[in-house]
Design a protein around this motif. Structure first.
Motif, PDB file in Angstrom:
ATOM      1  N   ILE A 106       0.827  -1.212   0.000  1.00 16.65           N
ATOM      2  CA  ILE A 106       0.000   0.000   0.000  1.00 16.65           C
ATOM      3  C   ILE A 106       0.862   1.264   0.000  1.00 16.65           C
ATOM      4  O   ILE A 106       0.361   2.354  -0.304  1.00 16.65           O
ATOM      5  N   PHE A 107       2.157   1.127   0.313  1.00 15.65           N
ATOM      6  CA  PHE A 107       3.044   2.294   0.243  1.00 15.65           C
ATOM      7  C   PHE A 107       3.215   2.790  -1.188  1.00 15.65           C
ATOM      8  O   PHE A 107       3.728   3.882  -1.416  1.00 15.65           O
ATOM      9  N   SER A 108       2.787   1.975  -2.159  1.00 20.15           N
ATOM     10  CA  SER A 108       2.876   2.384  -3.563  1.00 20.15           C
ATOM     11  C   SER A 108       1.624   3.133  -4.024  1.00 20.15           C
ATOM     12  O   SER A 108       1.590   3.632  -5.159  1.00 20.15           O
ATOM     13  N   LEU A 109       0.607   3.220  -3.189  1.00 17.78           N
ATOM     14  CA  LEU A 109      -0.635   3.882  -3.599  1.00 17.78           C
ATOM     15  C   LEU A 109      -0.456   5.372  -3.920  1.00 17.78           C
ATOM     16  O   LEU A 109      -1.037   5.867  -4.892  1.00 17.78           O
TER      17      LEU A 109
ATOM     18  N   ILE B 185      -1.046  -1.741 -10.384  1.00 18.17           N
ATOM     19  CA  ILE B 185      -0.548  -1.627  -9.010  1.00 18.17           C
ATOM     20  C   ILE B 185      -1.706  -1.663  -8.022  1.00 18.17           C
ATOM     21  O   ILE B 185      -1.685  -2.403  -7.027  1.00 18.17           O
ATOM     22  N   ILE B 186      -2.736  -0.869  -8.303  1.00 18.63           N
ATOM     23  CA  ILE B 186      -3.893  -0.814  -7.400  1.00 18.63           C
ATOM     24  C   ILE B 186      -4.589  -2.171  -7.337  1.00 18.63           C
ATOM     25  O   ILE B 186      -4.972  -2.648  -6.258  1.00 18.63           O
ATOM     26  N   SER B 187      -4.749  -2.811  -8.502  1.00 22.20           N
ATOM     27  CA  SER B 187      -5.382  -4.139  -8.524  1.00 22.20           C
ATOM     28  C   SER B 187      -4.593  -5.131  -7.694  1.00 22.20           C
ATOM     29  O   SER B 187      -5.164  -5.948  -6.957  1.00 22.20           O
ATOM     30  N   THR B 188      -3.269  -5.067  -7.796  1.00 18.97           N
ATOM     31  CA  THR B 188      -2.414  -6.002  -7.055  1.00 18.97           C
ATOM     32  C   THR B 188      -2.513  -5.785  -5.558  1.00 18.97           C
ATOM     33  O   THR B 188      -2.418  -6.745  -4.780  1.00 18.97           O
ATOM     34  N   THR B 189      -2.730  -4.534  -5.130  1.00 17.97           N
ATOM     35  CA  THR B 189      -2.824  -4.282  -3.682  1.00 17.97           C
ATOM     36  C   THR B 189      -4.046  -4.962  -3.065  1.00 17.97           C
ATOM     37  O   THR B 189      -4.072  -5.207  -1.861  1.00 17.97           O
ATOM     38  N   TYR B 190      -5.058  -5.249  -3.887  1.00 22.03           N
ATOM     39  CA  TYR B 190      -6.263  -5.926  -3.381  1.00 22.03           C
ATOM     40  C   TYR B 190      -6.222  -7.432  -3.604  1.00 22.03           C
ATOM     41  O   TYR B 190      -7.160  -8.136  -3.243  1.00 22.03           O
TER      42      TYR B 190
ATOM     43  N   TYR C 134      -5.878   2.017   3.154  1.00 19.90           N
ATOM     44  CA  TYR C 134      -5.600   2.343   1.756  1.00 19.90           C
ATOM     45  C   TYR C 134      -5.808   3.834   1.481  1.00 19.90           C
ATOM     46  O   TYR C 134      -4.970   4.491   0.857  1.00 19.90           O
ATOM     47  N   PHE C 135      -6.950   4.343   1.909  1.00 14.98           N
ATOM     48  CA  PHE C 135      -7.269   5.736   1.595  1.00 14.98           C
ATOM     49  C   PHE C 135      -6.421   6.708   2.403  1.00 14.98           C
ATOM     50  O   PHE C 135      -5.996   7.749   1.889  1.00 14.98           O
ATOM     51  N   SER C 136      -6.142   6.368   3.648  1.00 13.63           N
ATOM     52  CA  SER C 136      -5.331   7.275   4.473  1.00 13.63           C
ATOM     53  C   SER C 136      -3.906   7.370   3.935  1.00 13.63           C
ATOM     54  O   SER C 136      -3.340   8.464   3.820  1.00 13.63           O
ATOM     55  N   VAL C 137      -3.317   6.231   3.567  1.00 11.62           N
ATOM     56  CA  VAL C 137      -1.950   6.231   3.050  1.00 11.62           C
ATOM     57  C   VAL C 137      -1.899   6.863   1.659  1.00 11.62           C
ATOM     58  O   VAL C 137      -1.062   7.729   1.372  1.00 11.62           O
TER      59      VAL C 137
ATOM     60  N   PRO D  62       7.908   5.202  -5.855  1.00  7.43           N
ATOM     61  CA  PRO D  62       7.231   3.897  -5.866  1.00  7.43           C
ATOM     62  C   PRO D  62       6.915   3.364  -4.477  1.00  7.43           C
ATOM     63  O   PRO D  62       5.973   2.593  -4.310  1.00  7.43           O
ATOM     64  N   THR D  63       7.711   3.725  -3.472  1.00  6.05           N
ATOM     65  CA  THR D  63       7.334   3.478  -2.076  1.00  6.05           C
ATOM     66  C   THR D  63       7.425   4.801  -1.349  1.00  6.05           C
ATOM     67  O   THR D  63       8.446   5.498  -1.424  1.00  6.05           O
ATOM     68  N   ILE D  64       6.374   5.173  -0.659  1.00  3.87           N
ATOM     69  CA  ILE D  64       6.296   6.491  -0.034  1.00  3.87           C
ATOM     70  C   ILE D  64       7.369   6.687   1.030  1.00  3.87           C
ATOM     71  O   ILE D  64       7.769   7.817   1.339  1.00  3.87           O
ATOM     72  N   LEU D  65       7.902   5.592   1.573  1.00  2.00           N
ATOM     73  CA  LEU D  65       8.950   5.709   2.584  1.00  2.00           C
ATOM     74  C   LEU D  65      10.187   6.410   2.025  1.00  2.00           C
ATOM     75  O   LEU D  65      10.897   7.103   2.748  1.00  2.00           O
ATOM     76  N   ALA D  66      10.436   6.233   0.717  1.00  2.00           N
ATOM     77  CA  ALA D  66      11.591   6.881   0.090  1.00  2.00           C
ATOM     78  C   ALA D  66      11.445   8.393   0.102  1.00  2.00           C
ATOM     79  O   ALA D  66      12.453   9.120   0.117  1.00  2.00           O
ATOM     80  N   ASN D  67      10.206   8.894   0.097  1.00  2.00           N
ATOM     81  CA  ASN D  67       9.982  10.331   0.120  1.00  2.00           C
ATOM     82  C   ASN D  67      10.328  10.966   1.462  1.00  2.00           C
ATOM     83  O   ASN D  67      10.491  12.187   1.555  1.00  2.00           O
ATOM     84  N   PHE D  68      10.410  10.139   2.499  1.00  2.00           N
ATOM     85  CA  PHE D  68      10.727  10.671   3.828  1.00  2.00           C
ATOM     86  C   PHE D  68      12.219  10.915   4.008  1.00  2.00           C
ATOM     87  O   PHE D  68      12.653  11.372   5.064  1.00  2.00           O
ATOM     88  N   MET D  69      12.997  10.552   2.980  1.00  2.00           N
ATOM     89  CA  MET D  69      14.432  10.833   3.002  1.00  2.00           C
ATOM     90  C   MET D  69      14.720  11.899   1.950  1.00  2.00           C
ATOM     91  O   MET D  69      14.675  11.627   0.752  1.00  2.00           O
TER      92      MET D  69
END
Length: 458
Positions: A57-60, A240-245, A280-283, A297-304
């Motif tokens: 879901i970090f890719s959403l 990507i979205i389909s795969t998350t479900y 899903y919606f919050s992230v 592609p992963t939101i964690l990378a944006n925190f750096m």
């Protein structure tokens, strides 16, 4: 009550009447030992949540950046509604077979008996195993990356390579993979449910904090690239979205429910989709709001930012620890189809599950399974591109197409009914999406191929 072998002296008349087994088919050690039918609908909810909700879901936010606000939120919502409907259709088909005294406990069994032997043996079975084992490899890679992130957070000049962290994660998975049955994971999967709520809250809070800070990145919600790139990027985003479900193991999860199973899967799905609605919606929305079309592609990378954390180190550490622990649970749940096959091939159902005769093969083959997955994760650190292809080619057929087909073939609704045409429309649209998504993912693999390197330290 555990699923047992029809020829065993432990099988009672009541077992057959309650639909614990398919009395027309001799079950094997895989059904007896791994797919034990002893769980409640609450346990089913834990299993479903772990199989669907994960760090993917970090890719959403990235998917939203490829689609834009309105199409992105609409597709996330539509995918939730379609998969909830599809999984309930699968459950209805499984309940129907239980009423007939022929309970189905595997996806390939459903395909074999509904569509024909070739579908189960040559299409659904291999497709499911490739998706599930691919998920294990992907989880092992993600676990290694999380460990490396934690390491670099406090030792930015560290010299340890990614493959070393993957091996460490694989060793932990190797130990936990010896859990004897799917049902034995219920407490781990409860913890997994709590963890996904925890790291989703952390990511949403981190995104909001970053977006409101004085060093907040500039927000640009326009879609980048030429029209051609925008089209293929949008298809990739939908994949990507389909795969998350995606789950791919709905029948195996329902197999863990103690009979009678009527109505229990629906309750389990309600637990799962309550978690989906709150994560899903919050992230997705908070991440895209904060970083716009710069979402990674992963939101964690944006925190750096420029190698420096935009959030307190302890906060990022906590988020990654939550993620790391939940990825372990996901790897375990997607090992179950492989475990079930190993038990079927190498265990003796006439002997006790914990006899030396059955424990030794279980230890050997489950260990080999994890070791191979760890090796592939270390060797192919670009596995995300490959999984995008598997997602389009595998997850969409299993989770968006086959449930509709199974239901229409089993219940034969009138061709004038809304149910028939609704199911047909979803199946046809999903087939087109899978085909275009496969092309788009192959295109992305070709574009990224020059950056691929075996055992790369990424």
């Amino acid at each position: 009550m555990a699923t047992v072998v029809p020829n065993s002296t432990n099988v009672s008349k009541m077992d057959k009447e309650e639909g614990v087994i398919d009395s027309s088919t001799e079950l094997d050690a895989g059904a007896l030992f791994v797919l034990q039918s002893r769980g409640s609908w609450i346990h089913c909810g834990f299993h479903l949540t772990t199989s669907i909700v994960g760090p993917v879901i970090f890719s959403l936010p990235f998917a939203l950046a490829l689609l834009g606000w309105v199409p992105g939120v609409l597709i996330i919502t539509l995918a939730a509604l379609v998969t909830f409907y599809a999984y309930n259709l699968l459950s209805a088909v499984l309940e129907h077979h239980e009423k007939l005294g022929k309970r189905k406990i595997r996806f390939r069994d459903m395909a074999r008996d509904i569509l024909g032997p070739g579908w189960g043996k040559f299409f659904v079975g291999p497709l499911q195993f490739s998706i599930c084992y691919g998920a294990v490899i992907g989880c092992t890679l993600l676990g290694g990356q999380s460990l490396k992130f934690i390491y670099l957070l406090y030792n930015s000049n560290g010299t340890m390579q990614l493959y070393q962290f993957i091996i460490i994660f694989g060793a932990a998975t190797l130990f936990l993979a010896q859990m004897p049955s799917f049902h034995s994971l219920r407490h781990i999967n409860l913890f997994s449910l709590i963890l996904c709520l925890a790291y989703s809250a952390c990511v949403a809070a981190g995104s909001i904090h970053t977006g409101k800070s004085k060093n907040a990145p500039s927000k640009d919600y326009s879609i980048k690239g030429s029209q051609e790139n925008q089209f293929f990027s949008a298809i990739n985003a939908i994949s990507i979205i389909s795969t998350t479900y995606a789950s791919g193991i709905i029948p195996e999860i329902q197999a863990t429910i103690a009979p009678p199973i009527k109505g229990k899967m629906f309750k389990g799905l309600c637990i799962c989709y309550a978690v989906i609605g709150s994560t899903y919606f919050s992230v997705g929305i908070s991440g895209y709001w904060s970083f716009g079309n710069q979402a990674q592609p992963t939101i964690l990378a944006n925190f750096m930012g420029d190698g420096q954390p935009l959030l307190p180190r302890w906060f990022l550490l906590l988020t990654n620890i939550f993620t790391l622990m939940q990825v372990t649970a996901i790897a375990l749940i997607y090992l179950q189809p492989t475990n079930e096959v190993f038990e079927k091939w190498f265990a003796d159902p006439r002997m006790d599950q914990f006899s030396i005769r059955n424990v030794v093969p279980r230890l050997i083959f489950r260990s080999l399974s994890v070791i191979i997955a760890t090796f592939l994760a270390a060797m192919l650190p670009f596995f995300g591109d490959i999984m995008a292809f598997f997602g389009a080619f595998g997850c969409i057929p299993l989770d968006f197409i086959l449930p509709m087909v199974f239901y229409n073939v089993t219940f034969k609704p009138s061709k004038k009914s809304l149910v028939f045409w609704g199911n047909t429309l979803i199946a046809v649209a999903s087939t087109l999406l899978a085909a275009v998504g496969a092309v788009a993912s192959v295109r992305q693999i070709v574009l990224d191929a020059k950056t691929y390197s075996l055992f790369a330290d990424v």
